[in-house]
Design an enzyme around this catalytic site. Structure first.
Site, PDB file in Angstrom:
ATOM      1  N   SER A 120       0.540  22.817 -19.085  1.00  0.00           N
ATOM      2  CA  SER A 120      -0.673  21.881 -18.578  1.00  0.00           C
ATOM      3  C   SER A 120      -1.642  22.611 -18.122  1.00  0.00           C
ATOM      4  CB  SER A 120      -0.265  21.225 -17.170  1.00  0.00           C
ATOM      5  OG  SER A 120      -0.672  20.288 -16.473  1.00  0.00           O
ATOM      6  N   SER A 155      -3.883  21.706 -16.388  1.00  0.00           N
ATOM      7  CA  SER A 155      -4.402  21.050 -14.980  1.00  0.00           C
ATOM      8  C   SER A 155      -5.161  21.991 -14.264  1.00  0.00           C
ATOM      9  CB  SER A 155      -3.244  20.043 -14.446  1.00  0.00           C
ATOM     10  OG  SER A 155      -3.311  19.135 -15.179  1.00  0.00           O
ATOM     11  N   LYS A 181       4.030   8.755 -16.163  1.00  0.00           N
ATOM     12  CA  LYS A 181       3.535   8.027 -15.703  1.00  0.00           C
ATOM     13  C   LYS A 181       3.842   6.675 -14.945  1.00  0.00           C
ATOM     14  CE  LYS A 181       0.147  10.185 -18.203  1.00  0.00           C
ATOM     15  NZ  LYS A 181      -0.977   9.616 -19.220  1.00  0.00           N
ATOM     16  N   ALA A 231       1.583   3.817 -29.995  1.00  0.00           N
ATOM     17  CA  ALA A 231       1.852   2.017 -28.678  1.00  0.00           C
ATOM     18  C   ALA A 231       2.566   2.604 -27.242  1.00  0.00           C
ATOM     19  CB  ALA A 231       2.300   0.975 -29.367  1.00  0.00           C
ATOM     20  N   ARG A 246       4.318   2.823 -36.236  1.00  0.00           N
ATOM     21  CA  ARG A 246       5.610   2.655 -36.287  1.00  0.00           C
ATOM     22  C   ARG A 246       6.328   1.711 -36.532  1.00  0.00           C
ATOM     23  NH1 ARG A 246       5.752   8.173 -35.125  1.00  0.00           N
ATOM     24  NH2 ARG A 246       5.294   9.474 -36.818  1.00  0.00           N
TER      25      ARG A 246
END
Length: 286
Positions: free
Chosen positions: A17, A19, A67, A138, A162
Site C-alpha cells: 500500500s 497510502s 470494503k 465484476a 469470466r
C-alpha cells in the site's frame, strides 16, 4: 498523542500500500501531528479488530478484501457507498469533527472515495464524458467504476466477466443509475466503446486472445491497477495512452484526508493545491 491522532490503512495483503506515503505527505503540509500506518487485517478478523480501537483512532482507509466488511460496520454511509455496497473510508468516533446530517458521532461512518477518485483521474486525462463504456471485471471495484462513469454521462455499459452471472448486481445498479448494463464473456467479439475501465486486480492475466480482442475495440483505457505497470491490457492497447490507477489512488486519498480533517469529502482542505502537489510527489516522484 491526543485523541483522534491515529490512522491506518487496513487490508490483506497490505505491504504494497502507498497510502502511508500519500497521507504522510498531506499531514506534513497541513501541519498535523497524525500517524498513519499499514495494518494487515483479514476479513474474518475485521469486526473484532475494529471493536478494539479506542478514542485515539480518527479513521481508517480500507482496501481489499475489507470494503464490504467496512460497509456493514458503518452506522451511516454516503450516497456513493450506498450505491456500490463498498466503503473504503471509515470516520471513527475519535475524530471530533462535524458529521453529515443524520450521521452518529459515536459510531463508525463510511464513505466511498474510489468513485470520486476515478472521476478526477479521468478528468486529469481530459476524459470528462463518455456515452458508452466497457467495464472489465465484476467485483467491488467494478461497482465504483460504474457509478463513476454514470457521473460523467455514460448511458450504456457492458460488463465483461469470466462468469457473467456475477454481474447481476451491476445490472441492478445500472437500473438505479439510469445506465443500461449488459454482460458478455471475454471470448465475445466486442463492439467499440468510448472508454474501457479495467477493474481487475493488479497482475491479473487474461488469455492473450481475449486481451487482444478487448484492446481492439476499447476506446481509451483506464486501468485501476498501477503495479505492475504497464498492465497486460495497457501493454496491448492501441487507442491513446492507457491511464493507470495512480491518479485514482491520489485523488481518492485527497478525499479521505478531507473526511479525516473535516468530516466531509466536499470541504476542501486548507492549501489543497499544495497538499495535492505534495501527495502527487510522494506517489509519483514529480
Amino acid at each position: 498523542m491526543t485523541a483522534g491522532d491515529r490512522l491506518a490503512v487496513w487490508g490483506d495483503p497490505i505491504a504494497h500500500s502507498r497510502s502511508p506515503q500519500l497521507h504522510g505527505a498531506a499531514y506534513a503540509v497541513l501541519g498535523l501531528d497524525w500517524t498513519f500506518e499499514r495494518v494487515r487485517v483479514t476479513a474474518e478478523g475485521f469486526a473484532a479488530q475494529l471493536a478494539g480501537l479506542d478514542g485515539r483512532w480518527r479513521g481508517l482507509a480500507v482496501t481489499m478484501p475489507l470494503k464490504e466488511q467496512a460497509w456493514r460496520a458503518s452506522e451511516w454511509r454516503d450516497r456513493r457507498a450506498e450505491l456500490t455496497g463498498a466503503v473504503n473510508t471509515l470516520l471513527l468516533p475519535g475524530a471530533r469533527v462535524p458529521r453529515p446530517d443524520g450521521a452518529p458521532a459515536e459510531a463508525p461512518i463510511g464513505f466511498n472515495t474510489d468513485v470520486g477518485g476515478i472521476v478526477a483521474a479521468l478528468a486529469d486525462e481530459g476524459i470528462r464524458e463518455a456515452s458508452s463504456v466497457r467495464v472489465v471485471g465484476a467485483g467491488a471495484t467494478s461497482a465504483s467504476a460504474l457509478v463513476a462513469v454514470a457521473e460523467i454521462g455514460a448511458r450504456r455499459a457492458t460488463v465483461v466477466a469470466r462468469r457473467p452471472e456475477r454481474a447481476q448486481a451491476l445490472i441492478e445498479l445500472g437500473e438505479r443509475l439510469g445506465v443500461a448494463v449488459t454482460t458478455e464473456p471475454f471470448a465475445d467479439r466486442h463492439a467499440r466503446v468510448d472508454l474501457t475501465v479495467c477493474a481487475l486486480p493488479g497482475g491479473t492475466i487474461i488469455p492473450t486472445a481475449h486481451a487482444e480482442a478487448l484492446a481492439s475495440a476499447g476506446g481509451r483505457l483506464f486501468d485501476v491497477a498501477y503495479h505492475p505497470w504497464p498492465s497486460q491490457l495497457a501493454g496491448l492497447w492501441p487507442h491513446g495512452a492507457p491511464v493507470s490507477g495512480l491518479g485514482m489512488l491520489l485523488h481518492q486519498a485527497v478525499l479521505q484526508v478531507r473526511i479525516f480533517a473535516s468530516g466531509s469529502p466536499e470541504i476542501p482542505l486548507a492549501s489543497e493545491d499544495d497538499v495535492r502537489a505534495a501527495m502527487r510527489a510522494a506517489l509519483m516522484g514529480d
